[in-house]
Enzyme design. Structure first.
Site, PDB file in Angstrom:
ATOM      1  N   ASN A   1       0.822  -1.217   0.000  1.00 52.86           N
ATOM      2  CA  ASN A   1       0.000   0.000   0.000  1.00 52.86           C
ATOM      3  C   ASN A   1       0.851   1.259   0.000  1.00 52.86           C
ATOM      4  OD1 ASN A   1      -2.365  -1.554   0.307  1.00 52.86           O
ATOM      5  ND2 ASN A   1      -2.157  -1.548   2.528  1.00 52.86           N
TER       6      ASN A   1
ATOM      7  N   GLU B   1      -4.737  -9.120   4.059  1.00 53.10           N
ATOM      8  CA  GLU B   1      -5.119  -7.957   3.241  1.00 53.10           C
ATOM      9  C   GLU B   1      -5.252  -8.373   1.768  1.00 53.10           C
ATOM     10  OE1 GLU B   1      -3.734  -3.602   5.006  1.00 53.10           O
ATOM     11  OE2 GLU B   1      -2.247  -4.834   4.047  1.00 53.10           O
TER      12      GLU B   1
ATOM     13  N   ASN C   1      -2.619  -9.830  16.529  1.00 52.44           N
ATOM     14  CA  ASN C   1      -2.445  -8.942  17.678  1.00 52.44           C
ATOM     15  C   ASN C   1      -3.715  -9.069  18.536  1.00 52.44           C
ATOM     16  OD1 ASN C   1      -4.417  -7.275  16.564  1.00 52.44           O
ATOM     17  ND2 ASN C   1      -2.962  -5.821  15.714  1.00 52.44           N
TER      18      ASN C   1
ATOM     19  N   GLY D   1       1.619  -6.023  21.935  1.00 53.04           N
ATOM     20  CA  GLY D   1       2.016  -4.614  21.936  1.00 53.04           C
ATOM     21  C   GLY D   1       2.984  -4.317  23.059  1.00 53.04           C
TER      22      GLY D   1
ATOM     23  N   GLY E   1       4.547  -7.183  25.113  1.00 49.34           N
ATOM     24  CA  GLY E   1       5.369  -8.237  24.523  1.00 49.34           C
ATOM     25  C   GLY E   1       4.594  -9.214  23.673  1.00 49.34           C
TER      26      GLY E   1
ATOM     27  N   ALA F   1       3.281  -0.764  11.543  1.00 49.30           N
ATOM     28  CA  ALA F   1       4.097  -1.859  11.003  1.00 49.30           C
ATOM     29  C   ALA F   1       4.942  -2.582  12.053  1.00 49.30           C
ATOM     30  CB  ALA F   1       4.979  -1.386   9.854  1.00 49.30           C
ATOM     31  N   ALA F   2       4.719  -2.289  13.336  1.00 50.28           N
ATOM     32  CA  ALA F   2       5.456  -3.029  14.370  1.00 50.28           C
ATOM     33  C   ALA F   2       5.099  -4.518  14.289  1.00 50.28           C
ATOM     34  CB  ALA F   2       5.119  -2.483  15.750  1.00 50.28           C
ATOM     35  N   GLY F   3       3.815  -4.798  14.051  1.00 55.50           N
ATOM     36  CA  GLY F   3       3.381  -6.193  13.923  1.00 55.50           C
ATOM     37  C   GLY F   3       3.992  -6.858  12.695  1.00 55.50           C
ATOM     38  N   ASP F   4       4.183  -6.079  11.648  1.00 51.57           N
ATOM     39  CA  ASP F   4       4.790  -6.638  10.422  1.00 51.57           C
ATOM     40  C   ASP F   4       6.255  -6.991  10.674  1.00 51.57           C
ATOM     41  OD1 ASP F   4       2.348  -6.083   9.250  1.00 51.57           O
ATOM     42  OD2 ASP F   4       2.999  -4.108   8.559  1.00 51.57           O
TER      43      ASP F   4
ATOM     44  N   GLY G   1       6.502   5.987  10.187  1.00 47.33           N
ATOM     45  CA  GLY G   1       6.302   5.340   8.887  1.00 47.33           C
ATOM     46  C   GLY G   1       6.466   3.841   8.960  1.00 47.33           C
TER      47      GLY G   1
HETATM   48  O1  RIB Z   1       0.643  -2.948   9.308  1.00 42.51           O
HETATM   49  C1  RIB Z   1       0.793  -1.626   8.868  1.00 42.51           C
HETATM   50  C2  RIB Z   1       0.254  -1.499   7.472  1.00 42.51           C
HETATM   51  O2  RIB Z   1      -1.134  -1.718   7.494  1.00 42.51           O
HETATM   52  C3  RIB Z   1       0.438  -0.117   6.871  1.00 42.51           C
HETATM   53  O3  RIB Z   1       1.668   0.019   6.203  1.00 42.51           O
HETATM   54  C4  RIB Z   1      -0.795   0.015   5.978  1.00 42.51           C
HETATM   55  O4  RIB Z   1      -0.492   0.054   4.627  1.00 42.51           O
HETATM   56  C5  RIB Z   1      -1.687  -1.162   6.332  1.00 42.51           C
HETATM   57  O5  RIB Z   1      -1.618  -2.154   5.388  1.00 42.51           O
END
Ligand code: RIB
Length: 313
Positions: A17, A146, A190, A228, A231, A255-258, A293
């Site tokens: 995205n 997604e 999460n 979160g 932990g 994006a912490a989860g990513d 970001g």
């Molecule tokens: O996990 C964070 C992401 O969720 C963002 O970068 C946004 O694009 C959404 O997909």
């Protein structure tokens, strides 16, 4: 699986995205207009963020996704390539626009996200099938919600058949079949996602464990809950274990989860034990909160090693 200590190869089947981030004092109420400042554009999308994180952690990354034939798609594709990610399986579509996310970040350091997933929904099981050879060459596959659920299922099924590690990042919150739960070696939601999938309210460690147990009852093998600021928690048929968070100065949790899911998958692909991989992923997630970001905040292996080392002293 890669031999212990080798770099590892992760295929990410995911979303990409264009993120628009602003600073706001608070979220608007329904029908309300609030002013914001500091508009910034970032490459994002759960899958794209994960692929970038995989590369920064020193593993090989292949991304399978779909963007529109527009300037946003062009920007995202260029960014994937510049990050050293194998992007030949990224499809372009004229039918809809590239996925876009609208993200206000609040003074508390918390955020909210509204996503138009757009082109991400054009990725089909057939597109995944076309990239079969890449999946068969990899050590692990990481995917997210997604996308069309049938595409997620096709990706997990292919990777499972090829005996790869399969990790399902259960975001954003969506209902999905038992089939998906069973195809993933690890399901990682999460707290909000866990609540949504399990139908149980999650407010602390005990309720998180009970909700994760529901997923095990429905066929999940291992659940790793991202808590979160508290932990993470591993819940498997062998029991539950909590992993405390690393303390950092949080600026933006986007994006912490990513970062967490990518780090977990990379470590499993490299042959690490589950508990070791979760500790590493916890540090990745914490570090991702320290910068504004999505993709710019994905940490490097060196940054994680430093944080983990500092906390071992
Ligand atoms: O996990 C964070 C992401 O969720 C963002 O970068 C946004 O694009 C959404 O997909």
């Amino acid at each position: 699986m890669a031999r212990r200590g080798t770099e590892g190869h992760v295929v990410v089947v995911g979303s990409n995205n264009f993120d628009m981030v602003v600073k706001a004092d608070r979220l608007p109420k329904e029908g309300e207009n609030v002013m914001a400042t500091g508009l910034k554009f970032f490459p994002g999308g759960k899958g794209g963020n994960q692929a970038v994180a995989v590369r920064r952690l020193g593993a090989k990354a292949t991304f399978i996704g779909c963007v529109g034939e527009d300037v946003f798609g062009e920007f995202l594709l260029r960014n994937l390539r510049a990050s050293g990610i194998e992007s030949r399986w990224v499809k372009r579509t004229k039918k809809v626009s590239t996925g876009c996310a609208f993200i206000p970040v609040l003074p508390s350091g918390q955020n909210a996200i509204v996503v138009d997933v757009g082109a991400n929904l054009e990725l089909t099981p057939r597109d995944v099938e076309r990239a079969r050879a890449a999946i068969e060459r990899a050590d692990a596959l990481l995917t997210v919600l997604e996308l069309k659920l049938e595409t997620v299922e096709a990706a997990l099924r292919l990777a499972r058949k090829a005996a790869k590690h399969t990790v399902l990042d259960a975001g954003p919150p969506r209902r999905f079949s038992e089939e998906l739960l069973m195809l993933a070696d690890v399901v990682s939601p999460n707290e909000t996602e866990l609540e949504f999938i399990s139908g149980e309210s999650v407010s602390d460690r005990a309720s998180a464990e009970a909700a994760a147990q529901k997923l095990l009852d429905r066929g999940a093998k291992t659940v790793v809950v991202k808590l979160g600021r508290d932990g993470a928690m591993l819940v498997s048929p062998r029991g539950a274990k909590h992993f405390p968070a690393f303390r950092v100065q949080a600026v933006d949790p986007t994006a912490a989860g990513d970062a967490f899911s990518a780090a977990l998958t990379v470590e499993l692909a490299r042959g690490a034990a589950m508990e070791e991989a979760i500790r590493f992923a916890n540090a990745a997630g914490a570090l991702a909160c320290t910068k504004l970001g999505a993709q710019p905040s994905m940490p490097t292996r060196r940054e994680i090693d430093t944080l983990v080392g500092r906390n071992n002293c």
